[in-house]
Design a protein around this motif. Structure first.
Motif, PDB file in Angstrom:
ATOM      1  N   HIS A 170       0.463   6.805   3.024  1.00  0.00           N
ATOM      2  CA  HIS A 170      -0.891   6.258   3.154  1.00  0.00           C
ATOM      3  C   HIS A 170      -1.793   6.746   2.030  1.00  0.00           C
ATOM      4  O   HIS A 170      -2.627   5.982   1.526  1.00  0.00           O
ATOM      5  N   GLN A 185      -0.797   7.404  -0.953  1.00  0.00           N
ATOM      6  CA  GLN A 185      -0.386   6.637  -2.130  1.00  0.00           C
ATOM      7  C   GLN A 185      -0.994   5.231  -2.100  1.00  0.00           C
ATOM      8  O   GLN A 185      -1.386   4.702  -3.129  1.00  0.00           O
ATOM      9  N   ILE A 186      -1.086   4.645  -0.912  1.00  0.00           N
ATOM     10  CA  ILE A 186      -1.726   3.336  -0.779  1.00  0.00           C
ATOM     11  C   ILE A 186      -3.181   3.437  -1.224  1.00  0.00           C
ATOM     12  O   ILE A 186      -3.691   2.549  -1.922  1.00  0.00           O
ATOM     13  N   TYR A 190      -3.328   3.500  -5.010  1.00  0.00           N
ATOM     14  CA  TYR A 190      -3.105   2.160  -5.562  1.00  0.00           C
ATOM     15  C   TYR A 190      -4.326   1.271  -5.348  1.00  0.00           C
ATOM     16  O   TYR A 190      -4.725   0.518  -6.229  1.00  0.00           O
ATOM     17  N   THR A 191      -4.937   1.356  -4.169  1.00  0.00           N
ATOM     18  CA  THR A 191      -6.119   0.554  -3.884  1.00  0.00           C
ATOM     19  C   THR A 191      -7.233   0.918  -4.858  1.00  0.00           C
ATOM     20  O   THR A 191      -7.904   0.027  -5.400  1.00  0.00           O
TER      21      THR A 191
END
Length: 158
Positions: free
Chosen positions: A102, A104-105, A108-109
Motif C-alpha cells: 500500500h 508503494q501504491i 506511485y500515485t
C-alpha cells in the motif's frame, strides 16, 4: 498436499500452480489440485479433504476467507500467501507485506499526480515478505510449531 484455487481467476490459478507444483516436487509431496469458485464447490473440496486427509492445504490468494474456518473445522492445516486467512483461523501465511504494498501504491500515485506517465513507471515486486503463524490454530490442530520457526515469524497470533 492439496492446493485449492479459483478457476474463475485464471491468472492467479496459473501463477499459484506455477509456484506450488515445483516446490511440492522438490519436497517429494504428491499434489492434488482442487478448483472451486462457488460455495458448493468449496464444500465439495472439503468433503474430499475429509475423505483423503491431506497433510496440508495451500489456498490460492483469491479464495474466500471462509476457507480458513472450514479448514480448521475439518482439522486441515491451511497456509496461504496472504495474511488474512491466518488472522481468521488458518495455520500460517507467507507472502507480501500488504502495508508495504500500500505504501508503494502511494508512492506511485504521488509520481503520477506530479506528472509521471504510468507506462513509464517501473514494475515493482514486493521485497518485504512476512511470515504469520496462528499459534491458537496450531494448538487446536494438535501441532507443535518449532520454536525456531516461531522466532523467525514476523507475527505470532495467540
Amino acid at each position: 498436499m492439496a492446493v485449492l484455487v479459483n478457476p474463475a481467476n485464471a491468472t492467479n490459478t496459473e501463477t499459484t500452480l506455477r509456484d506450488v507444483e515445483p516446490a511440492a516436487r522438490t519436497m517429494g509431496l504428491q499434489l492434488e489440485v482442487l478448483k472451486a469458485s462457488t460455495s458448493r464447490e468449496i464444500d465439495a473440496a472439503f468433503a474430499t479433504f475429509g475423505r483423503e486427509h491431506p497433510d496440508a492445504l495451500f489456498v490460492g490468494q483469491d479464495i474466500f476467507l471462509q476457507l480458513a474456518n472450514m479448514a480448521a473445522r475439518h482439522a486441515v492445516p491451511m497456509t496461504s500467501g496472504s495474511r488474512d486467512p491466518a488472522e481468521v483461523g488458518g495455520l500460517m501465511s507467507y507472502g507480501s507485506n500488504i502495508a508495504d504494498a500500500h505504501r508503494q501504491i502511494g508512492v506511485y500515485t504521488g509520481r503520477i499526480l506530479k506528472g509521471a506517465k504510468p507506462a513509464d513507471l517501473p514494475v515493482v515486486q514486493s521485497t518485504k515478505l512476512e511470515l504469520v503463524i496462528n499459534a491458537q490454530t496450531a494448538r487446536m490442530l494438535g501441532l507443535a510449531v518449532p520454536p525456531s520457526l516461531l522466532a523467525t515469524a514476523d507475527e505470532v497470533i495467540e
